[in-house]
Design an enzyme around this catalytic site. Structure first.
Site, short mmCIF file in Angstrom:
data_model
loop_
_atom_site.label_atom_id
_atom_site.label_comp_id
_atom_site.label_asym_id
_atom_site.label_seq_id
_atom_site.Cartn_x
_atom_site.Cartn_y
_atom_site.Cartn_z
CG ASN A 186 -7.84 3.69 7.32
OD1 ASN A 186 -7.49 3.98 6.17
ND2 ASN A 186 -7.98 4.59 8.28
CB ALA A 207 -7.65 13.35 11.48
NE ARG A 244 -0.33 -2.07 6.00
CZ ARG A 244 -1.35 -1.67 5.26
NH1 ARG A 244 -1.64 -2.28 4.14
NH2 ARG A 244 -2.10 -0.67 5.65
CE1 TYR A 248 -2.15 -5.79 2.95
CE2 TYR A 248 -1.27 -7.45 1.44
CZ TYR A 248 -1.86 -6.22 1.66
OH TYR A 248 -2.16 -5.39 0.61
CG HIS A 259 -10.33 -0.61 0.59
ND1 HIS A 259 -9.62 0.56 0.44
CD2 HIS A 259 -11.24 -0.62 -0.42
CE1 HIS A 259 -10.10 1.24 -0.62
NE2 HIS A 259 -11.08 0.55 -1.13
P1 OAD Z 1 -3.66 7.95 1.21
O1 OAD Z 1 -2.42 7.54 1.94
O2 OAD Z 1 -3.69 7.93 -0.27
O3 OAD Z 1 -4.05 9.43 1.64
C1 OAD Z 1 -3.97 9.85 2.98
C2 OAD Z 1 -4.52 11.25 3.06
O4 OAD Z 1 -4.52 11.60 4.44
C3 OAD Z 1 -3.70 12.31 2.33
O5 OAD Z 1 -4.58 13.13 1.56
C4 OAD Z 1 -3.06 13.13 3.46
O6 OAD Z 1 -2.99 14.52 3.16
C5 OAD Z 1 -4.04 12.91 4.60
N1 OAD Z 1 -3.44 12.97 5.92
C6 OAD Z 1 -2.20 12.57 6.32
N2 OAD Z 1 -2.04 12.78 7.63
C7 OAD Z 1 -3.20 13.31 8.10
C8 OAD Z 1 -3.66 13.74 9.38
N3 OAD Z 1 -2.89 13.66 10.46
N4 OAD Z 1 -4.91 14.25 9.45
C9 OAD Z 1 -5.71 14.33 8.37
N5 OAD Z 1 -5.33 13.94 7.14
C10 OAD Z 1 -4.10 13.44 7.01
O7 OAD Z 1 -4.79 7.05 1.84
P2 OAD Z 1 -6.21 6.66 1.34
O8 OAD Z 1 -6.88 7.80 0.66
O9 OAD Z 1 -6.88 6.03 2.50
O10 OAD Z 1 -6.48 0.70 -0.85
O11 OAD Z 1 -5.89 5.54 0.28
C11 OAD Z 1 -6.98 4.91 -0.32
C12 OAD Z 1 -6.66 3.49 -0.62
O12 OAD Z 1 -5.50 3.39 -1.41
C13 OAD Z 1 -6.33 2.63 0.58
O13 OAD Z 1 -7.45 2.13 1.24
C14 OAD Z 1 -5.59 1.50 -0.06
C15 OAD Z 1 -4.69 2.35 -0.88
O14 OAD Z 1 -3.97 1.71 -1.78
C16 OAD Z 1 -6.39 -0.64 -0.81
O15 OAD Z 1 -5.64 -1.21 -0.06
C17 OAD Z 1 -7.30 -1.32 -1.79
#
Ligand code: OAD
Length: 245
Positions: free
Chosen positions: A105, A232, A72, A69, A122
């Site tokens: 995020n 996005a 990050r 962390y 989170h």
């Molecule tokens: P993920 O990394 O699992 O998913 C990211 C998503 O963003 C994917 O579906 C990609 O297709 C999409 N993506 C990537 N680049 C993009 C762009 N330029 N524009 C739009 N979409 C894009 O991330 P999260 O869903 O946020 O939890 O993950 C959820 C949680 O899992 C996080 O908060 C974290 C993680 O482990 C904890 O830390 C508790």
């Protein structure tokens, strides 16, 4: 989508909204999930979630978890909000009805863009949490294990991150907002991690229109009234222009 019918908006964001700012998304290889950082030479390092993002990992190897962390947090100084964060901040500033941005995020790009109505469900990289007394304090530097809490004096400060198995923040506020929402928008999240992955169903059940903006179809795409695929930085400003038209 008929804009006149919309008063209350809930927006869920995930790692995808910060991807174009240069923050790596969560990666899955087979059944194993990873976070990526880079070493001092820029070489990628993959960290398994169970090594850096669980209470057990923190107990087993605090030095590794804190360092992960710290890296990050340090990375935040090298990145900036992109047009998607900026568009959401503009919507927040101008939208006359209720609006809540819920982010999974732990970066600070939404608030750096100017968003105010924001929940970090989170946790946040720039916060430290006392594992003894529960006090959270702003934190921008490295956080070595054993750092003393100014509230209770215990050497128990840890990253203020909601680990897997821990309860996300402000779920009661989020749930209330979802139940009042006329529009629920999910941006840049894979829909793989609960409870956030279930927000679409709560909002939909309460009568909201549901819209997904993502690079690829997510695990929950079928639950949305509409999915728009693309980066996005293009899709979010387009949506915000339409809502503020
Ligand atoms: P993920 O990394 O699992 O998913 C990211 C998503 O963003 C994917 O579906 C990609 O297709 C999409 N993506 C990537 N680049 C993009 C762009 N330029 N524009 C739009 N979409 C894009 O991330 P999260 O869903 O946020 O939890 O993950 C959820 C949680 O899992 C996080 O908060 C974290 C993680 O482990 C904890 O830390 C508790």
């Amino acid at each position: 989508m008929v804009r006149q019918d919309i008063q209350n908006i809930v927006i869920l964001t995930g790692a995808g909204i910060s991807a174009e700012s240069g923050i790596a998304t969560f990666r899955t290889k087979g059944a194993v999930s990873y976070w990526e950082t880079t070493d001092e030479n820029g070489v990628p390092i993959l960290h398994r979630v169970e090594d850096v993002c669980t209470p057990e990992a923190l107990a087993r190897n605090p030095a590794l978890v804190h360092r992960f962390y710290d890296e990050r947090r340090a990375k935040l100084a090298t990145v900036s909000p992109n047009p998607a964060h900026e568009a959401l901040a503009a919507l927040d500033a101008a939208w006359p009805g209720e609006l809540l941005i819920v982010t999974q995020n732990v970066d600070d790009l939404h608030e750096r863009a100017g968003a105010k109505r924001l929940i970090h469900m989170h946790g946040e990289l720039q916060s430290a949490l006392c594992a003894a007394c529960g006090k959270a304090v702003p934190w921008t530097q490295a956080l070595p294990p054993g750092t003393v809490c100014t509230g209770c004096g215990q050497p128990r400060l840890r990253p203020d991150i909601v680990f897997f198995g821990e309860m996300p923040y402000q779920m009661d506020v989020i749930d209330e907002a979802l139940r009042r929402a006329d529009l629920f928008v999910s941006i840049g999240t894979s829909g793989a991690v609960y409870p956030a992955a279930g927000f679409v169903q709560t909002a939909r059940h309460a009568g909201a229109r549901t819209l997904e903006l993502n690079l690829d179809p997510s695990a929950g795409s079928d639950y949305f009234d509409e999915t728009r695929l693309g980066p996005a930085s293009l899709l979010v400003p387009h949506l915000v222009r339409h809502l503020l038209e």
